[in-house]
Design a protein around this motif. Structure first.
Motif, short mmCIF file in Angstrom:
data_model
loop_
_atom_site.label_atom_id
_atom_site.label_comp_id
_atom_site.label_asym_id
_atom_site.label_seq_id
_atom_site.Cartn_x
_atom_site.Cartn_y
_atom_site.Cartn_z
N TYR A 35 1.07 -1.32 0.29
CA TYR A 35 -0.12 0.17 -0.09
C TYR A 35 1.11 1.19 0.33
O TYR A 35 1.75 1.93 1.11
CB TYR A 35 -0.77 -0.24 0.90
CG TYR A 35 -1.44 -0.80 0.99
CD1 TYR A 35 -2.87 -1.65 0.42
CD2 TYR A 35 -1.92 -2.72 2.41
CE1 TYR A 35 -3.95 -2.30 0.29
CE2 TYR A 35 -1.88 -3.52 2.20
CZ TYR A 35 -3.52 -3.88 1.33
OH TYR A 35 -4.50 -4.88 1.61
N GLU A 36 0.85 1.99 -1.10
CA GLU A 36 1.87 3.02 -1.16
C GLU A 36 0.58 4.25 -0.93
O GLU A 36 -0.26 4.26 -2.17
CB GLU A 36 2.41 3.20 -2.35
CG GLU A 36 3.72 2.09 -2.28
CD GLU A 36 4.07 1.42 -3.67
OE1 GLU A 36 5.87 1.58 -3.25
OE2 GLU A 36 4.12 2.06 -4.85
N CYS A 37 0.82 5.85 -1.33
CA CYS A 37 0.40 7.61 -1.82
C CYS A 37 -0.20 6.70 -2.84
O CYS A 37 0.42 6.39 -3.94
CB CYS A 37 0.74 7.97 -1.14
SG CYS A 37 1.74 8.03 0.82
N SER A 38 -1.45 7.56 -3.03
CA SER A 38 -2.08 7.33 -4.20
C SER A 38 -1.07 8.86 -5.02
O SER A 38 -0.85 9.54 -4.57
CB SER A 38 -3.55 8.28 -4.02
OG SER A 38 -4.14 6.90 -3.65
N LYS A 39 -0.39 8.29 -6.88
CA LYS A 39 0.36 9.55 -6.96
C LYS A 39 -0.72 10.98 -7.57
O LYS A 39 0.10 11.67 -7.48
CB LYS A 39 0.18 8.53 -8.22
CG LYS A 39 1.39 7.48 -8.12
CD LYS A 39 2.84 7.70 -7.36
CE LYS A 39 2.98 5.60 -6.91
NZ LYS A 39 4.28 6.45 -6.48
N VAL B 4 0.38 15.10 1.13
CA VAL B 4 -0.39 14.09 1.81
C VAL B 4 -0.61 12.73 0.67
O VAL B 4 -0.99 12.69 0.15
CB VAL B 4 -1.82 14.77 1.34
CG1 VAL B 4 -3.93 13.89 1.52
CG2 VAL B 4 -2.26 16.96 1.74
N CYS B 5 -0.98 12.05 2.16
CA CYS B 5 -1.03 10.55 1.32
C CYS B 5 -1.89 9.73 1.76
O CYS B 5 -2.67 10.16 3.02
CB CYS B 5 0.23 9.92 2.64
SG CYS B 5 0.65 8.44 2.11
N GLU C 142 9.48 11.05 6.47
CA GLU C 142 8.82 12.10 7.28
C GLU C 142 7.50 12.71 6.98
O GLU C 142 6.93 14.42 6.77
CB GLU C 142 9.54 13.62 6.31
CG GLU C 142 11.06 13.12 7.69
CD GLU C 142 11.77 14.70 8.07
OE1 GLU C 142 11.70 15.16 6.65
OE2 GLU C 142 12.81 14.66 8.26
N GLN C 143 6.35 11.64 6.38
CA GLN C 143 4.73 12.29 6.28
C GLN C 143 3.90 12.13 7.39
O GLN C 143 3.80 11.63 7.48
CB GLN C 143 4.31 11.31 5.37
CG GLN C 143 3.04 11.24 4.95
CD GLN C 143 3.47 11.89 3.60
OE1 GLN C 143 3.90 11.90 2.64
NE2 GLN C 143 2.24 13.09 3.86
N SER C 144 4.03 13.73 7.16
CA SER C 144 3.16 14.51 8.67
C SER C 144 1.37 14.26 8.08
O SER C 144 0.94 13.80 9.25
CB SER C 144 3.46 16.26 8.65
OG SER C 144 2.59 16.50 7.24
#
Length: 395
Positions: A21-25, A31-32, A53-55
């Protein structure tokens, strides 16, 4: 079970285990968004991959029944967290969060770090869940916005919010609340907006509420019959907007309440105009029932409760004064007892001194008596010598 079915299950399990599961492109870099995440065991957590460092992270439309503390190992720098429509039944709230939206789940409980510092959490949204009572939120002392709407809460003890002294917005709408419990003098110094829409409240007694900054109160869509403006003003002196529509208001009582609101420059928020039922009347877009007997009954009940509160206040004042008197008398009695004890000691010393003086006086009297006896003997002897005749010798 056939070999074909077993092999198919193994292949499906292998395919699921390999799912990453990865962040939508298509989303902004800051924003992830993770969609349809399936976390059914601890092993699944490692399949979540986030940029360094994904806040801000959002879990949408997944299946994570237990969003536990271990998941935060993948969210080490996340402070803004959203988990919606993910079937979460149990949620751990990490101390590092400043924003948490866990709406549209199956939550019945929250877990917290025993010694965690939650001084950074500002927004907590728990709408559309399955809470039947207020969750344990006492440690979230810095929360400014709290949303518990669309749950199954039926009773609220307002004192549970007592430590949330930075709270500005509280939404308890669309629950099953029948009553509130509150200790006298309850205060939330910064609460500006309180929403109680669509509950099952038949009466509200604001006597013990002290919300000095409350500007918006919405009690629409309940079962309320009567509310006196005096109670409102005493509890909410800064009230500016009041929602009253869709209750069971008595028209005479509602008319006086509307008049009170106009005199205090309080705006009545009303929904789009609607047709009242045949037996009801509309006052400024708010439906009510005309009944003089009903009004007299409701107002009399309010007057009786008011008198009872005044008598209770008088009684409490008298009890407090008596306690002060007892305390003062107790202090005075203690002082007197101390003085008496000191005097008894002084009297004891004086008795000893007097006994010593009495002994000295007795010794002195005896000494004087002996001296007097000696002097008396000497005088007697001297007198005898003077009276004795001279003897002449004749040769």
């Amino acid at each position: 079970m056939s070999i074909f079915i077993i092999l198919s299950l193994i292949l499906l399990q292998d395919a699921y285990a390999q799912n990453i599961y990865e962040c939508s492109k298509s989303n902004p870099e800051d924003v992830c968004i993770l969609r349809n995440v399936q976390v059914l065991s601890l092993a699944d957590i490692s399949s979540i991959e986030l940029p360094a460092e994904q806040s801000t992270v959002q879990f949408l439309d997944g299946n994570i029944p237990d969003f536990g503390e271990s998941i935060y190992e993948q969210l080490e720098t996340t402070t803004n967290l959203t988990i919606t429509r993910s079937g979460v039944g149990k949620l751990f709230v990490a101390p590092l969060l400043t924003y948490l939206n866990a709406s549209w789940n199956k939550l019945t409980r929250l877990e917290r770090a025993p010694q965690g510092d939650y001084g950074g959490l500002r927004v907590l949204a728990l709408a559309h869940n399955q809470f039947d009572r207020i969750p344990n939120i006492k440690d979230f002392t810095a929360v400014e916005q709290l949303d518990l709407s669309y749950n199954a809460i039926n009773f609220v003890n307002l004192n549970l919010f007592g430590r949330l002294q930075k709270l500005r917005t509280l939404d308890l709408s669309h629950n099953k609340i029948r009553s509130f419990d509150v200790e006298k003098g309850f205060r939330l110094a910064h609460l500006a907006e309180l929403r109680l829409v669509d509950n099952q409240l038949q009466e509200l007694d604001f006597t013990d509420w002290k919300l000095s900054q409350l500007a918006t109160l919405d009690i629409s869509s309940n079962l309320l019959l009567y509310l006196n403006g005096e109670d409102l003003h005493a509890a909410f002196p800064m009230l500016k907007t009041l929602g009253l529509q869709e209750n069971q208001w008595n028209c005479r009582g509602l008319s006086k309440l509307i008049e009170f609101a106009q005199n205090k420059s309080i705006t009545l928020s009303t929904s789009s105009p609607r047709q009242c039922t045949a037996n009801r009347t509309s006052l400024q877009g708010i439906c009510c029932l005309e009944s003089y007997v009903n009004y007299v009954t409701l107002h009399s009940q309010w007057e009786i409760r008011k008198l009872q509160r005044e008598m209770q206040t008088m009684n409490e004042t008298l009890v407090q004064k008596l306690a002060v008197v007892r305390e003062q008398q107790g202090a005075q009695i203690t002082i007197l007892e101390q003085k008496l004890s000191l005097q008894e000691k002084q009297i004891g010393h004086m008795k000893q001194h007097l006994l010593a003086m009495a002994g000295m006086i007795e010794d002195l009297i005896e000494e004087l008596y002996l001296r007097e006896m000696d002097e008396e003997r000497e005088r007697h002897q001297a007198s005898s010598r003077q009276q004795q005749p001279a003897v002449k010798i004749v040769f």
